[in-house]
Design a protein around this motif. Structure first.
Motif, mmCIF file in Angstrom:
data_model
loop_
_atom_site.group_PDB
_atom_site.id
_atom_site.type_symbol
_atom_site.label_atom_id
_atom_site.label_comp_id
_atom_site.label_asym_id
_atom_site.label_seq_id
_atom_site.Cartn_x
_atom_site.Cartn_y
_atom_site.Cartn_z
ATOM 1 N N TRP A 30 -81.970 -66.917 49.728
ATOM 2 C CA TRP A 30 -81.084 -67.794 48.955
ATOM 3 C C TRP A 30 -79.894 -68.237 49.800
ATOM 4 C CZ3 TRP A 30 -80.660 -71.213 45.541
ATOM 5 C CH2 TRP A 30 -79.488 -71.478 44.852
ATOM 6 N N ARG A 73 -79.052 -74.312 42.364
ATOM 7 C CA ARG A 73 -80.397 -73.753 42.445
ATOM 8 C C ARG A 73 -81.390 -74.626 41.684
ATOM 9 N NH1 ARG A 73 -79.528 -69.261 39.929
ATOM 10 N NH2 ARG A 73 -80.535 -69.744 37.976
ATOM 11 N N TYR A 97 -84.233 -64.908 42.962
ATOM 12 C CA TYR A 97 -84.813 -64.689 44.288
ATOM 13 C C TYR A 97 -84.890 -63.202 44.637
ATOM 14 C CZ TYR A 97 -84.655 -69.614 45.765
ATOM 15 O OH TYR A 97 -84.871 -70.953 45.896
ATOM 16 N N THR A 100 -80.166 -65.002 40.914
ATOM 17 C CA THR A 100 -80.587 -66.311 41.432
ATOM 18 C C THR A 100 -82.091 -66.549 41.243
ATOM 19 O OG1 THR A 100 -81.020 -65.417 43.644
ATOM 20 C CG2 THR A 100 -78.798 -66.231 43.201
#
Length: 476
Positions: free
Chosen positions: A160, A379, A152, A150
């Motif tokens: 997230w 995202r 993150y 992601t």
């Protein structure tokens, strides 16, 4: 001197090793010869090694058996041939399956009368060594890691998960319930979760199931920093997921103390309470020791339903628990959106009856790719969360709870007075506005976020209505 029966059984073991495309473990052989106890398998394997018919490699839990010299041959497949380019019929239509997964599919779709009764194989669990054993092959794991990213990875745990919470609540609550036969549509689920609107043409148990998922997911995301894979955590998940759905409310969050049957399966789970607890502890300890979050998630998806530690709601509990390690590492969640219920049932049957995970593995790959695609788009378009709401989220939630539990006091006065004692002057007004916004959006579907019961919220709402009516009559 070997009898005819023992010679035939030894021949089955020999043929299974020689037909394997790669070295096999004693657990693999146990799945192919379910009526043969482990000690008998070990004796036959030792004899075959001594006779030079097969070879043994590795040591301890990594012992494998293979053809002499390590030579391999194509794996025997019991799956029927299908003309190239034709679509697979049934629930797995459009889902790519490897040959070993096709074989499992063929075996579990045989008539039940052709499948031999089997019990729980504790050796399958015992043989798994975290960090050395793997349910997911390296190629599948590499692909899943690419999908799960992601961006993150360097953020605090569940950053997230908190940013996508609203979408996750809808997707996972709906999809996991759908796998259990729930007829709520995704739009129905969204209306229930976001606005508290109950679908009038659905059973109450279906509504309860959706709300239970919502409560469990919120609890997981809210406490992700401190949650660990322990019996207590698993029982908390089960308590939230099973509320008002079991025949005996005492079974909510309580480990199973009686035998259960699996509908449509020849598998019979353990029925001794002390052994159930021992195996559950072993599952959770091994899961905790698995260094890879995705392998850990798959391990939970496999072993929790296989053990059946609760009288019901085991698969739902495993689907929530499997997302915990993913969210703790800020990886893409596994929502199970669009997974055909019958496909999932057949994949789990492969675990129950054969202790084989290939069908569930390929279904997971397909499902995770869809989740990653959807959440990747999310995202890219996701707006940054309000930093004040994030910083003061617990303060705001406490204020909302305090207002509801003290319905005689004026909400404006109560919130402003309390916040002035907890929030710096520079942040006071915007946090006050955020708190009042939360109060305005409060409904029966969001009560769990504030630790409130439905009766408390209804009492507060009714008193507000009476107060508004009284004030209107007096001209205030």
């Amino acid at each position: 001197m070997a009898t005819g029966r023992s010679s035939d059984r030894k021949g089955l073991v020999r043929d299974a090793v020689l037909a394997a495309a790669e070295p096999v473990s004693i657990s693999d052989l146990g799945a192919l010869c379910p009526d043969m106890v482990r000690r008998t398998l070990q004796r036959y394997l030792g004899q075959l090694v001594d006779e030079g018919v097969i070879e043994r490699t590795g040591g301890g839990a990594t012992i494998r058996y293979q053809r002499p010299g390590g030579a391999t041959r194509p794996r025997l497949s019991f799956a029927p041939d299908r003309p190239e380019g034709t679509e697979r019929p049934g629930p797995f239509a459009g889902i790519p399956l490897a040959p070993d997964a096709e074989e499992v599919l063929h075996l579990v779709t045989r008539p039940q009368s052709q499948r031999s009764p089997v019990g729980y194989r504790v050796d399958w669990l015992e043989d798994y060594e975290p960090g050395r054993s793997a349910l997911l092959p390296p190629s599948a794991l590499r692909r899943l890691h690419v999908l799960s990213d992601t961006g993150y990875a360097d953020r605090p745990a569940a950053t997230w998960g908190r940013e996508i919470l609203q979408r996750l609540l809808i997707d996972l609550s709906w999809a996991s319930s759908h796998l259990e036969g729930n007829t709520y549509t995704r739009l129905d689920t969204q209306e229930l979760i976001e606005k508290g609107n109950v679908a009038s043409d659905r059973e109450m148990t279906e509504t309860q199931m959706i709300l239970n998922h919502k409560a469990a997911i919120e609890y997981m995301v809210d406490h992700v920093d401190e949650l660990r894979l322990t019996e207590h955590t698993l029982r908390e998940f089960h308590t939230l997921l099973s509320e008002n759905l079991l025949g005996d409310p005492m079974d909510e969050g309580r480990l199973r103390e009686r035998a259960v049957d699996i509908s449509g399966s020849v598998y019979r789970p353990l029925d001794v309470p002390s052994r159930i607890r021992e195996c559950l502890v072993m599952i959770l300890q091994k899961a905790t020791a698995i260094p890879d979050a995705i392998e850990r998630a798959f391990f939970l998806l496999v072993h929790l339903p296989y053990l059946q530690p609760f009288v019901d709601v085991n698969k739902r509990t495993s689907r929530i628990a499997a997302n915990l390690p993913l969210l703790q590492r800020n990886l893409c969640p596994l929502t199970f959106v669009d997974v055909p219920p019958h496909a999932y049932t057949l994949a789990i049957l492969g675990v129950y009856e054969l202790t084989r995970t290939e069908l569930l593995r390929d279904l997971l790959l397909w499902a995770y790719e869809r989740s990653a695609r959807d959440y990747g788009v999310l995202r890219q378009s996701h707006e940054a969360p309000n930093p004040l709401r994030l910083r003061y989220r617990e303060v705001i939630r406490r204020q909302v709870r305090k207002v509801v539990l003290d319905p005689e006091r004026d909400p404006l006065e109560l919130v402003r007075t309390t916040l002035s004692e907890q929030v710096p002057a520079d942040d006071l007004e915007p946090v006050f506005d955020l708190t009042m916004d939360e109060l305005r959006r409060l409904h029966e579907g969001t009560l769990v976020r504030y630790g409130l019961h439905l009766s408390e919220w209804q009492q507060w709402k009714h008193r507000r209505i009476r107060r508004a009516t009284r004030d209107g009559e007096t001209g205030n």
